[in-house]
Design a protein around this motif. Structure first.
Motif, PDB file in Angstrom:
ATOM      1  N   VAL A  68       0.860  -1.217   0.107  1.00  0.00           N
ATOM      2  CA  VAL A  68      -0.195   0.031   0.006  1.00  0.00           C
ATOM      3  C   VAL A  68       1.145   1.143   0.055  1.00  0.00           C
ATOM      4  O   VAL A  68       1.854   1.411   0.879  1.00  0.00           O
ATOM      5  N   ALA A  69       0.631   2.024  -0.976  1.00  0.00           N
ATOM      6  CA  ALA A  69       1.380   3.250  -0.796  1.00  0.00           C
ATOM      7  C   ALA A  69       0.356   4.637  -0.377  1.00  0.00           C
ATOM      8  O   ALA A  69      -0.781   4.616  -0.832  1.00  0.00           O
ATOM      9  N   ILE A  70       1.080   5.191   0.437  1.00  0.00           N
ATOM     10  CA  ILE A  70       0.364   6.376   1.152  1.00  0.00           C
ATOM     11  C   ILE A  70       0.650   7.856   0.384  1.00  0.00           C
ATOM     12  O   ILE A  70       2.062   7.922   0.362  1.00  0.00           O
ATOM     13  N   LEU A  71      -0.135   8.461  -0.214  1.00  0.00           N
ATOM     14  CA  LEU A  71       0.100   9.670  -1.273  1.00  0.00           C
ATOM     15  C   LEU A  71      -0.656  10.861  -0.349  1.00  0.00           C
ATOM     16  O   LEU A  71      -1.506  10.787   0.147  1.00  0.00           O
ATOM     17  N   HIS A 116      -0.196  -2.390  -4.593  1.00  0.00           N
ATOM     18  CA  HIS A 116      -1.313  -3.216  -4.822  1.00  0.00           C
ATOM     19  C   HIS A 116      -2.533  -2.370  -4.589  1.00  0.00           C
ATOM     20  O   HIS A 116      -3.658  -2.439  -5.212  1.00  0.00           O
ATOM     21  N   ALA A 117      -2.495  -1.215  -3.915  1.00  0.00           N
ATOM     22  CA  ALA A 117      -3.512  -0.187  -3.490  1.00  0.00           C
ATOM     23  C   ALA A 117      -2.963   1.183  -3.009  1.00  0.00           C
ATOM     24  O   ALA A 117      -1.665   1.103  -2.607  1.00  0.00           O
ATOM     25  N   PHE A 118      -3.767   2.139  -3.104  1.00  0.00           N
ATOM     26  CA  PHE A 118      -3.255   3.536  -2.744  1.00  0.00           C
ATOM     27  C   PHE A 118      -4.262   4.038  -1.827  1.00  0.00           C
ATOM     28  O   PHE A 118      -5.342   4.070  -2.125  1.00  0.00           O
ATOM     29  N   ILE A 119      -3.746   4.778  -1.034  1.00  0.00           N
ATOM     30  CA  ILE A 119      -4.153   5.707  -0.057  1.00  0.00           C
ATOM     31  C   ILE A 119      -3.850   7.250  -0.187  1.00  0.00           C
ATOM     32  O   ILE A 119      -2.835   7.371  -0.026  1.00  0.00           O
ATOM     33  N   VAL A 120      -4.866   8.029  -0.688  1.00  0.00           N
ATOM     34  CA  VAL A 120      -4.602   9.465  -1.069  1.00  0.00           C
ATOM     35  C   VAL A 120      -5.089  10.364   0.129  1.00  0.00           C
ATOM     36  O   VAL A 120      -6.375  10.266   0.564  1.00  0.00           O
ATOM     37  N   VAL A 121      -4.398  10.795   0.964  1.00  0.00           N
ATOM     38  CA  VAL A 121      -4.704  11.648   2.027  1.00  0.00           C
ATOM     39  C   VAL A 121      -4.633  12.868   2.165  1.00  0.00           C
ATOM     40  O   VAL A 121      -3.696  13.768   1.345  1.00  0.00           O
ATOM     41  N   TYR A 122      -5.588  13.990   2.784  1.00  0.00           N
ATOM     42  CA  TYR A 122      -5.717  15.031   2.750  1.00  0.00           C
ATOM     43  C   TYR A 122      -6.146  15.661   4.139  1.00  0.00           C
ATOM     44  O   TYR A 122      -6.635  14.844   5.001  1.00  0.00           O
ATOM     45  N   SER A 123      -5.996  16.690   4.462  1.00  0.00           N
ATOM     46  CA  SER A 123      -6.561  17.435   5.893  1.00  0.00           C
ATOM     47  C   SER A 123      -7.594  18.380   5.552  1.00  0.00           C
ATOM     48  O   SER A 123      -7.617  18.867   4.762  1.00  0.00           O
ATOM     49  N   PRO A 149      -7.194  -0.840  -5.735  1.00  0.00           N
ATOM     50  CA  PRO A 149      -8.184  -0.185  -4.903  1.00  0.00           C
ATOM     51  C   PRO A 149      -7.597   1.138  -4.544  1.00  0.00           C
ATOM     52  O   PRO A 149      -6.336   1.287  -4.308  1.00  0.00           O
ATOM     53  N   VAL A 150      -8.454   2.258  -4.619  1.00  0.00           N
ATOM     54  CA  VAL A 150      -7.893   3.694  -4.037  1.00  0.00           C
ATOM     55  C   VAL A 150      -8.790   3.919  -3.189  1.00  0.00           C
ATOM     56  O   VAL A 150     -10.121   4.049  -3.240  1.00  0.00           O
ATOM     57  N   LEU A 151      -8.265   4.550  -1.993  1.00  0.00           N
ATOM     58  CA  LEU A 151      -8.969   5.306  -1.013  1.00  0.00           C
ATOM     59  C   LEU A 151      -8.756   6.734  -0.874  1.00  0.00           C
ATOM     60  O   LEU A 151      -7.482   7.133  -0.925  1.00  0.00           O
ATOM     61  N   GLU A 191      -9.546  -2.639   5.426  1.00  0.00           N
ATOM     62  CA  GLU A 191     -10.389  -2.543   4.210  1.00  0.00           C
ATOM     63  C   GLU A 191      -9.500  -2.292   2.687  1.00  0.00           C
ATOM     64  O   GLU A 191     -10.169  -3.093   1.775  1.00  0.00           O
ATOM     65  N   VAL A 192      -8.380  -1.956   2.904  1.00  0.00           N
ATOM     66  CA  VAL A 192      -7.571  -1.992   1.625  1.00  0.00           C
ATOM     67  C   VAL A 192      -7.343  -3.342   1.322  1.00  0.00           C
ATOM     68  O   VAL A 192      -7.470  -4.034   0.084  1.00  0.00           O
ATOM     69  N   VAL A 193      -7.018  -4.023   2.277  1.00  0.00           N
ATOM     70  CA  VAL A 193      -6.767  -5.636   2.333  1.00  0.00           C
ATOM     71  C   VAL A 193      -7.831  -6.341   1.547  1.00  0.00           C
ATOM     72  O   VAL A 193      -7.914  -7.120   0.867  1.00  0.00           O
ATOM     73  N   ARG A 194      -9.044  -5.877   2.128  1.00  0.00           N
ATOM     74  CA  ARG A 194     -10.379  -6.696   1.681  1.00  0.00           C
ATOM     75  C   ARG A 194     -10.587  -6.388   0.165  1.00  0.00           C
ATOM     76  O   ARG A 194     -10.728  -7.481  -0.765  1.00  0.00           O
ATOM     77  N   GLU A 195     -10.309  -4.952  -0.327  1.00  0.00           N
ATOM     78  CA  GLU A 195     -10.591  -4.576  -1.609  1.00  0.00           C
ATOM     79  C   GLU A 195      -9.596  -5.395  -2.579  1.00  0.00           C
ATOM     80  O   GLU A 195      -9.871  -5.693  -3.479  1.00  0.00           O
TER      81      GLU A 195
END
Length: 270
Positions: free
Chosen positions: A27-30, A96-103, A132-134, A182-186
């Protein structure tokens, strides 16, 4: 792999073999600087909140998790882009999945999410499998200073067809853990969706309904032979796919399960 939280530990040979045997989920946190990517990563891995860290530090961490009773080696890349995507190939081809974060209390960080979402969407358009992308709105504890509404976050995620969550790395471990699980489940769902079940081909031998007059074949010695085809091919596979199918192998195939991915518990640094 270096450590933000102390000295790195070198795993034993037994642990290495154990980790190698687990399915992996990368998982990459961006996101823009100050959005709280590292705080989310640390909260998930250690259940602690940190307010001070090196914003230029990029590293990858591993944790053994159990999601829905299935273990998985979750690897998290905490990226260190400043305010725009740079050298994206390092995580686009790895994750395998990406999490894009903002404040939620910083509109600039929200607007800075769009370049990341655009790059990921373009990458997935040309990829063989979906990832998957969150989109995650962080710092929910700063509700009184909110600059980005929940509706705006949801609208942006819906525009790309991605998932959306709001959390607080400062207060709530369960919500943060839920995002990573949830990322893993996706990822697991995508893996199962692309699992192909090979078709069975059946060869039937039975008299033809429409008999063809016997064909006469002459031999070298002047004799003749009559031939009559009685084999009816219901479906003929390519030679490479033709196999002898037994009842035992058919039952075994019916019980075969698609590969699954799961996460890890306990912070492991290499």
């Amino acid at each position: 792999m270096t450590s933000m939280f102390g000295k790195p530990r070198t795993p034993s040979c037994t642990n290495e073999r154990h980790f190698h045997s687990l399915p992996e989920c990368n998982v990459a946190i961006l996101g823009c600087q100050g959005s709280g990517k590292s705080a989310l990563t640390v909260k998930f891995l250690t259940k602690r909140f940190i307010s001070e860290y090196d914003p230029n530090l990029e590293d990858t961490y591993a944790s053994e998790e159990v999601v829905d009773q299935q273990p998985v080696l979750l690897k998290v890349m905490d990226t260190a882009d400043q305010d725009a995507p740079i050298s994206c190939e390092r995580y686009l081809d790895w994750a395998h999945a990406f999490i894009v974060v903002y404040s939620i209390d910083n509109r600039k960080s929200f607007e800075g999410c769009q370049p990341y979402l655009d790059i990921i969407a373009l990458h997935l358009k040309n990829a063989q499998h979906e990832s998957p992308v969150l989109l995650v709105g962080n710092k929910l504890d700063m509700e009184q200073y909110r600059q980005v509404t929940k509706a705006e976050g949801l609208s942006l995620a819906t525009k790309y067809g991605f998932l959306f969550y709001e959390v607080s790395a400062c207060l709530d471990f369960e919500s943060v853990q839920h995002i990573f699980h949830e990322v893993v489940r996706e990822v697991r769902r995508e893996t199962e969706r692309h699992t192909v079940v090979r078709p069975l081909f059946i060869l039937e031998e039975k008299p033809s309904l429409h008999l063809v007059p016997p064909a006469t074949v002459a031999s070298k010695h002047g004799c003749t032979y009559n031939t009559l085809a009685t084999v009816n091919y219901k479906e003929i596979p390519p030679i490479a796919q033709a196999k002898v199918v037994t009842v035992k192998s058919s039952r075994a195939q019916s019980k075969r399960k698609a590969p699954t991915l799961t996460l890890l518990k306990g912070f492991k640094i290499f």
